[in-house]
Write a protein that holds these residues in place. Structure first.
Motif, mmCIF file in Angstrom:
data_model
loop_
_atom_site.group_PDB
_atom_site.id
_atom_site.type_symbol
_atom_site.label_atom_id
_atom_site.label_comp_id
_atom_site.label_asym_id
_atom_site.label_seq_id
_atom_site.Cartn_x
_atom_site.Cartn_y
_atom_site.Cartn_z
ATOM 1 N N PRO A 74 0.983 -0.956 -0.045
ATOM 2 C CA PRO A 74 -0.087 0.136 0.073
ATOM 3 C C PRO A 74 1.058 1.300 -0.056
ATOM 4 C CG PRO A 74 -0.824 -1.675 1.723
ATOM 5 C CD PRO A 74 0.521 -2.003 1.100
ATOM 6 N N SER A 75 0.643 2.340 -0.745
ATOM 7 C CA SER A 75 1.089 3.688 -0.796
ATOM 8 C C SER A 75 0.704 4.329 0.376
ATOM 9 C CB SER A 75 0.830 4.505 -2.045
ATOM 10 O OG SER A 75 0.925 3.793 -3.273
ATOM 11 N N ILE A 76 1.960 5.006 0.878
ATOM 12 C CA ILE A 76 1.614 5.647 2.284
ATOM 13 C C ILE A 76 1.396 7.139 1.886
ATOM 14 C CG2 ILE A 76 2.773 6.517 4.250
ATOM 15 C CD1 ILE A 76 4.662 4.103 4.135
ATOM 16 N N TYR A 77 0.247 7.921 2.477
ATOM 17 C CA TYR A 77 -0.136 8.974 2.164
ATOM 18 C C TYR A 77 0.200 10.065 3.338
ATOM 19 C CZ TYR A 77 -3.581 7.024 -0.863
ATOM 20 O OH TYR A 77 -4.194 6.110 -1.993
ATOM 21 N N HIS A 78 0.302 9.585 4.707
ATOM 22 C CA HIS A 78 0.678 10.591 5.731
ATOM 23 C C HIS A 78 0.972 9.766 7.088
ATOM 24 C CE1 HIS A 78 -0.097 14.139 8.253
ATOM 25 N NE2 HIS A 78 -0.562 13.278 8.901
ATOM 26 N N ILE A 79 2.039 10.197 7.680
ATOM 27 C CA ILE A 79 2.644 9.742 8.862
ATOM 28 C C ILE A 79 2.370 10.985 9.939
ATOM 29 C CG2 ILE A 79 4.481 8.574 9.947
ATOM 30 C CD1 ILE A 79 5.683 8.201 7.095
ATOM 31 N N ASP A 80 1.908 10.745 11.133
ATOM 32 C CA ASP A 80 1.733 11.316 12.162
ATOM 33 C C ASP A 80 2.467 10.746 13.351
ATOM 34 O OD1 ASP A 80 0.865 13.072 14.538
ATOM 35 O OD2 ASP A 80 -0.611 13.608 13.444
ATOM 36 N N TRP A 81 3.574 11.183 13.993
ATOM 37 C CA TRP A 81 4.421 10.690 14.849
ATOM 38 C C TRP A 81 3.797 10.875 16.407
ATOM 39 C CZ3 TRP A 81 7.275 7.597 12.184
ATOM 40 C CH2 TRP A 81 8.126 8.129 10.904
ATOM 41 N N THR A 82 3.440 11.989 16.406
ATOM 42 C CA THR A 82 2.483 12.154 17.508
ATOM 43 C C THR A 82 1.472 11.356 17.879
ATOM 44 O OG1 THR A 82 3.379 14.401 17.471
ATOM 45 C CG2 THR A 82 1.663 14.043 19.189
ATOM 46 N N ARG A 83 0.707 11.270 17.050
ATOM 47 C CA ARG A 83 -0.860 10.304 16.994
ATOM 48 C C ARG A 83 -0.401 8.916 16.870
ATOM 49 N NH1 ARG A 83 -5.160 14.225 14.217
ATOM 50 N NH2 ARG A 83 -4.858 16.073 15.360
ATOM 51 N N ARG A 84 0.832 8.521 16.362
ATOM 52 C CA ARG A 84 1.104 7.284 16.365
ATOM 53 C C ARG A 84 0.359 6.595 15.146
ATOM 54 N NH1 ARG A 84 2.623 4.562 21.331
ATOM 55 N NH2 ARG A 84 3.081 6.274 22.868
ATOM 56 N N THR A 85 0.141 7.382 14.075
ATOM 57 C CA THR A 85 -0.730 6.752 12.836
ATOM 58 C C THR A 85 -0.004 7.028 11.620
ATOM 59 O OG1 THR A 85 -1.584 9.149 12.556
ATOM 60 C CG2 THR A 85 -2.932 7.430 14.117
ATOM 61 N N ILE A 86 -0.376 5.922 10.633
ATOM 62 C CA ILE A 86 -0.233 6.092 9.188
ATOM 63 C C ILE A 86 -1.241 5.803 8.784
ATOM 64 C CG2 ILE A 86 1.265 4.740 7.632
ATOM 65 C CD1 ILE A 86 2.793 3.288 9.740
ATOM 66 N N VAL A 87 -1.413 6.720 7.589
ATOM 67 C CA VAL A 87 -2.499 6.704 6.541
ATOM 68 C C VAL A 87 -2.194 6.342 5.244
ATOM 69 C CG1 VAL A 87 -4.396 8.127 5.249
ATOM 70 C CG2 VAL A 87 -3.681 8.676 7.797
ATOM 71 N N MET A 88 -2.609 5.289 4.808
ATOM 72 C CA MET A 88 -2.135 4.485 3.535
ATOM 73 C C MET A 88 -3.172 4.043 2.497
ATOM 74 S SD MET A 88 -1.150 1.029 5.305
ATOM 75 C CE MET A 88 -0.655 1.495 7.032
#
Length: 231
Positions: A74-88
């Motif tokens: 899956p392609s990665i769209y967004h990473i948020d280190w603070t919220r511990r999230t990856i949007v893909m």
């Protein structure tokens, strides 16, 4: 004064595992998957944050590396280190390989089963030849799109192993985990894993690595059988 729209919206829980939750969402209007790693309350907050960020970075790095190797991920769209999230990327037209195998068994489509096994073996071989271990190879962590493209997903336990000795053990365990998953989940899929293994061996161009990995795999299998006999 107008406010900026949220990065993602319409969040809907899909499933929850031991390490993370998966949500379906909209990312700037595009369907996407949101993966959120849990806070481990038994760890000191600073330590937990540092470990989680390190694991997120590792997951993103190896997802990207696998794609560079020509493996569909899956392609990665967004990473948020603070919220511990990856949007893909949301592969919404895809089915799990587990589901596909069950359908092919019902249809008694041995040709398609063999083709799928070969595709899986070649994909894992390409990953392993780059010294990358997936860490959770099951048919639920593989997706097949409508046009027949095989995707590997969930790299949360993946690792790059530079040490040759440790690498061989890790690659062998990766194969053994997949074998056990197939035996437990797809008991009627005769010869499916052996076909995977044949394609896997054919995809490893380094003859020495191929031989050493297969020897280590047989050793891991032997240890697994002994543990089963002991109980």
């Amino acid at each position: 004064m107008e406010t900026a729209p949220p990065v993602y919206s319409n969040i809907e829980l899909i499933c929850q595992g031991a390490e993370a939750r998966l949500f379906r969402c909209l990312y700037f209007g595009r369907r996407a998957i949101l993966k959120e790693r849990f806070v481990k309350t038994y760890r000191h907050p600073d330590l937990d944050s540092a470990i989680t960020v390190q694991r997120l970075k590792g997951e993103v790095r190896l997802l990207t590396r696998a794609k560079q190797l020509g493996i569909h991920t899956p392609s990665i769209y967004h990473i948020d280190w603070t919220r511990r999230t990856i949007v893909m990327e949301d592969l919404n037209d895809a089915r799990t390989v587990k589901s596909v195998i069950d359908t092919l068994i019902q249809e008694q489509n041995t040709v398609k089963l063999e083709e799928l096994a070969q595709q899986i073996g070649a994909t894992i071989g390409r990953l392993h030849q780059a010294q990358i271990v997936h860490g959770d190879l099951t048919t639920s962590n593989m997706l097949l799109t409508e046009n027949g493209q095989l995707y590997l997903i969930d790299f949360g336990l993946s690792a790059y192993i530079p040490n040759k000795t440790q690498m061989l053990e890790a690659l062998a365990v990766d194969l053994y985990v997949l074998e056990r998953a197939i035996i437990c989940t797809h008991q009627k899929a005769k010869h499916f894993f052996s076909n995977i293994l044949m394609a896997y061996k054919s995809s490893i161009s380094d003859e020495k690595q191929r031989t050493l990995t297969m020897n280590k795999y047989e050793e891991v299998r032997s240890r697994g059988r002994k543990r089963s006999m002991v109980g």
